[in-house]
Design a protein around this motif. Structure first.
Motif, PDB file in Angstrom:
ATOM      1  N   GLU A 426       0.666  -1.017  -0.001  1.00 45.09           N
ATOM      2  CA  GLU A 426      -0.187   0.062  -0.276  1.00 45.09           C
ATOM      3  C   GLU A 426       0.961   1.238   0.016  1.00 45.09           C
ATOM      4  OE1 GLU A 426      -3.703   1.862   2.481  1.00 45.09           O
ATOM      5  OE2 GLU A 426      -2.657   0.092   3.377  1.00 45.09           O
ATOM      6  N   ARG A 427       1.855   1.299   0.563  1.00 45.90           N
ATOM      7  CA  ARG A 427       2.891   2.423   0.781  1.00 45.90           C
ATOM      8  C   ARG A 427       3.468   2.654  -0.401  1.00 45.90           C
ATOM      9  NH1 ARG A 427       7.504   0.713   4.498  1.00 45.90           N
ATOM     10  NH2 ARG A 427       5.788  -0.177   5.323  1.00 45.90           N
ATOM     11  N   ALA A 428       3.857   1.578  -1.287  1.00 42.20           N
ATOM     12  CA  ALA A 428       4.587   1.832  -2.731  1.00 42.20           C
ATOM     13  C   ALA A 428       3.395   2.282  -3.725  1.00 42.20           C
ATOM     14  CB  ALA A 428       5.026   0.426  -3.121  1.00 42.20           C
ATOM     15  N   GLU A 429       2.112   1.601  -3.484  1.00 45.39           N
ATOM     16  CA  GLU A 429       1.142   2.209  -4.309  1.00 45.39           C
ATOM     17  C   GLU A 429       0.996   3.570  -4.114  1.00 45.39           C
ATOM     18  OE1 GLU A 429      -3.661   0.980  -5.658  1.00 45.39           O
ATOM     19  OE2 GLU A 429      -2.404  -0.137  -4.109  1.00 45.39           O
ATOM     20  N   TRP A 430       0.632   3.996  -2.889  1.00 43.35           N
ATOM     21  CA  TRP A 430       0.500   5.460  -2.627  1.00 43.35           C
ATOM     22  C   TRP A 430       1.723   6.255  -3.116  1.00 43.35           C
ATOM     23  CZ3 TRP A 430       1.776   9.983  -0.590  1.00 43.35           C
ATOM     24  CH2 TRP A 430       0.825  10.923  -0.299  1.00 43.35           C
ATOM     25  N   VAL A 431       3.019   6.043  -2.862  1.00 40.67           N
ATOM     26  CA  VAL A 431       3.913   6.945  -3.388  1.00 40.67           C
ATOM     27  C   VAL A 431       3.974   7.185  -4.730  1.00 40.67           C
ATOM     28  CG1 VAL A 431       6.344   7.379  -3.292  1.00 40.67           C
ATOM     29  CG2 VAL A 431       5.137   6.625  -1.259  1.00 40.67           C
ATOM     30  N   ALA A 432       3.625   5.783  -5.394  1.00 38.34           N
ATOM     31  CA  ALA A 432       3.984   5.782  -6.996  1.00 38.34           C
ATOM     32  C   ALA A 432       2.682   6.582  -7.454  1.00 38.34           C
ATOM     33  CB  ALA A 432       3.574   4.499  -7.619  1.00 38.34           C
ATOM     34  N   GLY A 433       1.630   6.719  -6.991  1.00 33.52           N
ATOM     35  CA  GLY A 433       0.609   7.767  -7.394  1.00 33.52           C
ATOM     36  C   GLY A 433       0.831   9.160  -6.978  1.00 33.52           C
ATOM     37  N   PHE A 434       1.625   9.489  -6.042  1.00 29.90           N
ATOM     38  CA  PHE A 434       1.919  10.845  -5.802  1.00 29.90           C
ATOM     39  C   PHE A 434       2.949  11.257  -6.686  1.00 29.90           C
ATOM     40  CE2 PHE A 434       4.846  13.876  -3.693  1.00 29.90           C
ATOM     41  CZ  PHE A 434       3.925  14.326  -2.887  1.00 29.90           C
ATOM     42  N   ILE A 435       3.932  10.460  -7.070  1.00 31.12           N
ATOM     43  CA  ILE A 435       4.948  10.690  -8.092  1.00 31.12           C
ATOM     44  C   ILE A 435       4.419  10.966  -9.337  1.00 31.12           C
ATOM     45  CG2 ILE A 435       6.900   9.788  -9.367  1.00 31.12           C
ATOM     46  CD1 ILE A 435       7.773   8.640  -6.771  1.00 31.12           C
ATOM     47  N   ALA A 436       3.354  10.318  -9.695  1.00 32.81           N
ATOM     48  CA  ALA A 436       2.610  10.108 -10.778  1.00 32.81           C
ATOM     49  C   ALA A 436       1.948  11.684 -10.940  1.00 32.81           C
ATOM     50  CB  ALA A 436       1.755   9.360 -11.301  1.00 32.81           C
ATOM     51  N   THR A 437       1.634  12.194 -10.011  1.00 32.00           N
ATOM     52  CA  THR A 437       0.930  13.362 -10.062  1.00 32.00           C
ATOM     53  C   THR A 437       1.614  14.759  -9.675  1.00 32.00           C
ATOM     54  OG1 THR A 437      -1.399  12.114  -9.226  1.00 32.00           O
ATOM     55  CG2 THR A 437      -1.281  14.628  -8.931  1.00 32.00           C
ATOM     56  N   HIS A 438       2.475  14.435  -9.035  1.00 34.09           N
ATOM     57  CA  HIS A 438       3.480  15.757  -8.234  1.00 34.09           C
ATOM     58  C   HIS A 438       4.655  15.721  -8.863  1.00 34.09           C
ATOM     59  CE1 HIS A 438      -0.254  16.587  -6.039  1.00 34.09           C
ATOM     60  NE2 HIS A 438      -0.208  15.594  -5.410  1.00 34.09           N
ATOM     61  N   GLY A 439       5.128  14.557  -9.512  1.00 36.25           N
ATOM     62  CA  GLY A 439       6.415  14.604  -9.735  1.00 36.25           C
ATOM     63  C   GLY A 439       7.504  14.181  -8.775  1.00 36.25           C
TER      64      GLY A 439
END
Length: 569
Positions: A426-439
């Motif tokens: 869950e941690r990795a999925e959240w950070v991946a979504g954050f990077i995809a949105t905010h760089g």
């Protein structure tokens, strides 16, 4: 002594210059100072060396023989399987590597071997290999200089590391760091030796003893501490109390409640923090009773809002329960007291106070009079202290939220702490979504809490963001920290997918000078490092179930450092 003997001795002294005279002549040169007994001229240098050789023999012959030292006990045997030869050669390379001191953030295309050592040690320990004896000194030297290496390095080094540490003061850290490794620490069942060391040992020995006991028998460690608590110094009580974090349970509550009346404010604060981490403790109940009077909901369901009325004073009872009365510089008293009350309040108490709302619904409520940041920041600290995943998710919000701060977290550090409560996937999925949105500009701290190797979605998100930053002509050195993390944390299987990024891209007019070359070097180093990590794993062979080792040889494996490279600007 006869006159003839005296004359002979005097002649010998004249003919044989002293060591200091020879050294002086060698420093000044025979042209400026010829040693006594040597004729000046071309042959003076050779005569000086001859005289030095004679004087050396005389000095050695004058030493008196000493009593031989007691024979050392042999090093203990290590019955674990030996490393494969290729892996042993790789270890020697990792231990002898010295990172270059490049300037301007450019490191070339060569992998940083020292940064791969933690992963290599973790893999070797997973396979149950023993360290090659010739590598032990270099391994201990590396662990001496880097505390993050010590647990894995000492596990790999095994019992021989402790044998060596007793012979070399530079390696004494091994006796303290290896779990159960210090021979001076008695076993828990040896109650007489435990009591003796606790009563008479040095402070460091007592701390190590208490930590060892706490890990094996929390109740016995607590009783040992309680027996001498009243006579300990304040600074020692603080250190000893901190050891109760290991195995903290409801059985510790009576002792911690007594510590709330301690003379030292720091001891009282630490005891209150530990009690607030026990949601069922009496202190947690008292703090909840105070906090719930400060927060309530006004309005109908569809237009409800949270109203906050912070405490107007910090009374003696609040101070006894760990509330620090004096705020830091620049912080208001009431908001300071309010935050401390909420931080120590069990999060389960808020559903009833806020009309049966879930954590997500509670966080989504508007807060009147600009109290939202204070309220949410306190809830963040409470979620981290109580390890509450439901509240952590609510405060993090979705990674694609327009504001990178999320609904509750107000800083990168808080988001990283909240993520640490969630599971690895869950941690990795959240950070991946954050990077995809905010760089990547705010992702460095978040990446540091993700499990290694990164899950495939997270790895792809990082590589895609790096590629986007390169194509946009961004200043390349700003991403050196993320690139360093990628070298250590990307799955080595991703190397083949990165081959298309190795060419030097065309630079746009607004790109930083030389940025294209830097990006090409950085991606070449990334690919080289991933392939090297794959080769390292292949040299060690497949991981197999390992027979449990004795406690003296076991230790947790550290996560490779995530802060060795500079964070992105």
């Amino acid at each position: 002594m006869t006159s003839a003997t005296s004359a002979a001795s005097a002649a010998s002294a004249t003919a044989a210059p002293g060591w200091e005279d020879l050294v002086t002549s060698a420093l000044l040169g025979t042209e400026r100072r010829t040693p006594p007994g040597c004729a000046p001229g071309r042959d003076a240098p050779a005569a000086l060396l001859d005289a030095a050789a004679v004087e050396t023999v005389r000095r050695r012959a004058g030493l008196r023989p000493a009593r031989s030292a007691e024979r050392l006990a042999p090093a203990p045997d290590d019955h674990r399987p030996a490393l494969p030869q290729a892996a042993a050669r790789r270890l020697a390379m990792l231990l002898t590597d010295r990172p270059g001191s490049g300037s301007g953030g450019r490191r070339g295309t060569t992998p940083d071997l020292m940064e791969l050592l933690p992963q290599w040690l973790a893999a070797a320990n997973d396979r149950g290999f023993a360290a090659p004896p010739p590598s032990l000194p270099a391994l201990l030297d590396a662990a001496r200089g880097r505390t993050d290496l010590r647990p894995a390095a000492l596990t790999f080094a095994g019992p021989r590391a402790l044998w060596l540490a007793r012979l070399n003061p530079d390696w004494r850290f091994a006796l303290r760091a290896a779990p159960g490794g210090d021979a001076s620490l008695p076993r828990p069942e040896d109650t007489e030796r435990v009591r003796e060391l606790w009563q008479e040992g040095l402070f460091a020995e007592r701390v190590a003893l208490l930590a060892s006991l706490r890990a094996r028998d929390p109740a016995e460690a607590r009783e040992l501490l309680a027996g001498t608590w009243a006579t300990e110094r304040a600074e020692d009580r603080l250190m000893f109390l901190d050891s109760l974090r290991t195995g903290l349970a409801a059985a510790d509550e009576p002792f911690l409640e007594e510590a709330l009346a301690d003379r030292s404010r720091n001891v009282r604060s630490t005891a209150a923090e530990l009690l607030s981490a026990l949601p069922g403790s009496a202190l947690a109940g008292r703090m909840a009773a105070r906090a719930l009077t400060c927060v309530w909901v006004e309005g109908i369901r569809t237009s409800a809002a949270i109203t906050v009325e912070a405490p107007h004073e910090c009374d003696a009872a609040m101070e006894r329960d760990g509330v620090i009365p004096k705020p830091p510089t620049g912080r208001g008293e009431r908001s300071w007291w309010f935050g401390q009350l909420l931080e120590a309040t069990p999060l389960g108490a808020w559903s009833g106070r806020l009309g049966g709302r879930t954590p997500e619904e509670s966080v989504a409520l508007p807060v009147t009079d600009d109290w939202q940041s204070e309220l949410h920041a306190a809830w963040c600290r409470a979620a981290v202290r109580q390890r509450d995943a439901a509240w952590a998710r609510a405060l993090l919000g979705t990674p694609t939220a327009p504001e990178a701060g999320g609904p509750g977290a107000v800083s990168l550090a808080e988001r990283a702490k909240l993520l640490g409560i969630l599971g690895a996937g869950e941690r990795a999925e959240w950070v991946a979504g954050f990077i995809a949105t905010h760089g990547l500009s705010e992702a460095f701290q978040l990446l540091g809490v993700c499990a290694i190797p990164w899950a495939a979605p997270l790895g792809r998100a990082v590589v895609d963001a790096l590629n986007i930053a390169r194509d946009a002509g961004n200043y390349p050195w700003s991403f050196s920290g993320v690139m360093g993390l990628a070298e250590r944390c990307l799955d080595p299987g991703e190397a083949g997918r990165l081959d298309g990024l190795l060419a030097i891209p065309d630079e746009s007019e607004d790109a930083a000078p030389g940025a294209g070359g830097y990006w090409a070097e950085a991606f070449q180093r990334l690919v080289s490092t991933l392939r090297l990590r794959a080769a390292m794993a292949e040299e060690l062979g497949p991981a197999v179930p390992v027979t449990p080792r004795p406690a003296a040889a076991r230790s947790p494996v550290p996560t490779p450092r995530s802060t060795s490279s500079s964070p992105p600007a």
